[in-house]
Scaffold this motif. Sequence first.
Motif, mmCIF file in Angstrom:
data_model
loop_
_atom_site.group_PDB
_atom_site.id
_atom_site.type_symbol
_atom_site.label_atom_id
_atom_site.label_comp_id
_atom_site.label_asym_id
_atom_site.label_seq_id
_atom_site.Cartn_x
_atom_site.Cartn_y
_atom_site.Cartn_z
ATOM 1 N N ILE A 4 99.942 107.192 42.710
ATOM 2 C CA ILE A 4 100.142 106.024 41.856
ATOM 3 C C ILE A 4 98.770 105.484 41.495
ATOM 4 N N ALA A 5 98.620 105.071 40.237
ATOM 5 C CA ALA A 5 97.319 104.629 39.733
ATOM 6 C C ALA A 5 96.283 105.731 40.028
ATOM 7 N N ASP A 6 95.172 105.371 40.677
ATOM 8 C CA ASP A 6 94.175 106.399 40.986
ATOM 9 C C ASP A 6 94.228 106.843 42.440
ATOM 10 N N SER A 46 108.794 95.008 40.011
ATOM 11 C CA SER A 46 107.643 94.126 40.013
ATOM 12 C C SER A 46 107.527 93.427 38.666
ATOM 13 N N GLY A 76 98.156 96.528 43.079
ATOM 14 C CA GLY A 76 98.310 96.695 41.639
ATOM 15 C C GLY A 76 99.749 96.997 41.292
ATOM 16 N N GLN A 77 100.004 97.202 40.026
ATOM 17 C CA GLN A 77 101.331 97.627 39.594
ATOM 18 C C GLN A 77 101.182 98.645 38.480
ATOM 19 N N GLN A 78 102.119 99.571 38.464
ATOM 20 C CA GLN A 78 102.135 100.616 37.447
ATOM 21 C C GLN A 78 103.576 100.830 37.011
ATOM 22 N N ASP A 79 103.813 100.685 35.716
ATOM 23 C CA ASP A 79 105.155 100.883 35.155
ATOM 24 C C ASP A 79 106.211 100.069 35.908
ATOM 25 N N THR A 81 106.097 98.994 38.969
ATOM 26 C CA THR A 81 106.134 99.274 40.408
ATOM 27 C C THR A 81 104.898 98.675 41.074
ATOM 28 N N TYR A 83 102.309 98.239 44.229
ATOM 29 C CA TYR A 83 101.782 98.998 45.361
ATOM 30 C C TYR A 83 100.598 98.237 45.950
#
Length: 262
Positions: A4-6, A46, A76-79, A81, A83
């Motif tokens: 997720i992310a990097d 999220s 952080g959040q991605q799409d 979600t 984390y």
Amino acid sequence: MQGIADYEFIRPLGAGNHGQFYLARRPARLPVDVEFVAVKVLSAESTDAAFRRAVRELTAFGAVTSPYLVSPFDAGQQDGTFYYSMEYLPDGSLASPAVPLSPAAALRAVADAARALADLHAAGIVHRDVKPGNVLLHPGGGRLSDLGLAQVFTEGVTITGMGPLDAVEYVDPAILMGGRPVPAADVWSLGVLLHRVVSGTGVYGNLPAGDGLLALRQVLAAPPHVSGALPEPVADVVRACLGPAGERPSAAAVAEQIGSLG
């Protein structure tokens, strides 16, 4: 899930409240001198508001200086979600230690969890999710992990917001009935944790595995019972933790009492 992310995931570490933990390589941008980190990916949606609340709570958690708390690194959040990453401790937890623990080592870990709670409470923070899986192990003792963010993402929810119902035995019944999380509720959880670690049983007996609602009914239907197999000094600490909220000892006092048991 590959990452997720990097964060590049290496392998799953297990499930936590409303999410999954992964072992990941540290992204180069993180200013910490470690090769690996643990990443929790929450399954709850999220929203922007929930993300802001979670980041505020993690920032406050991370600002507490304590050798008994797992260090959070990033969030952080991605799409949609959420984390966050934190310190990785390879020795497992009280729920699943990498190697069998001696009784003395288990008590040290519980005492350290109590010290972590004392530091959080002094900073005005309630953990809300004290249980064996959140006490991570290292050679010197334990560190408390996984701040109870489930309530941040399910604001206003009292029971399902506490996480998987099969862990309901660690939740103060006052919280299950809609009460506010307070330091005394963490002390309740600490008493149940101590009981479990020393006796191998819960204060409600054997709760049904895999049936959270039935476990919840059992918890709400009967008062907790302190096992007669506990050594009396341990039983005394557990009873104090499970007493009326206004009469429970502080987390710092519990840490001192547990420390004297070894």
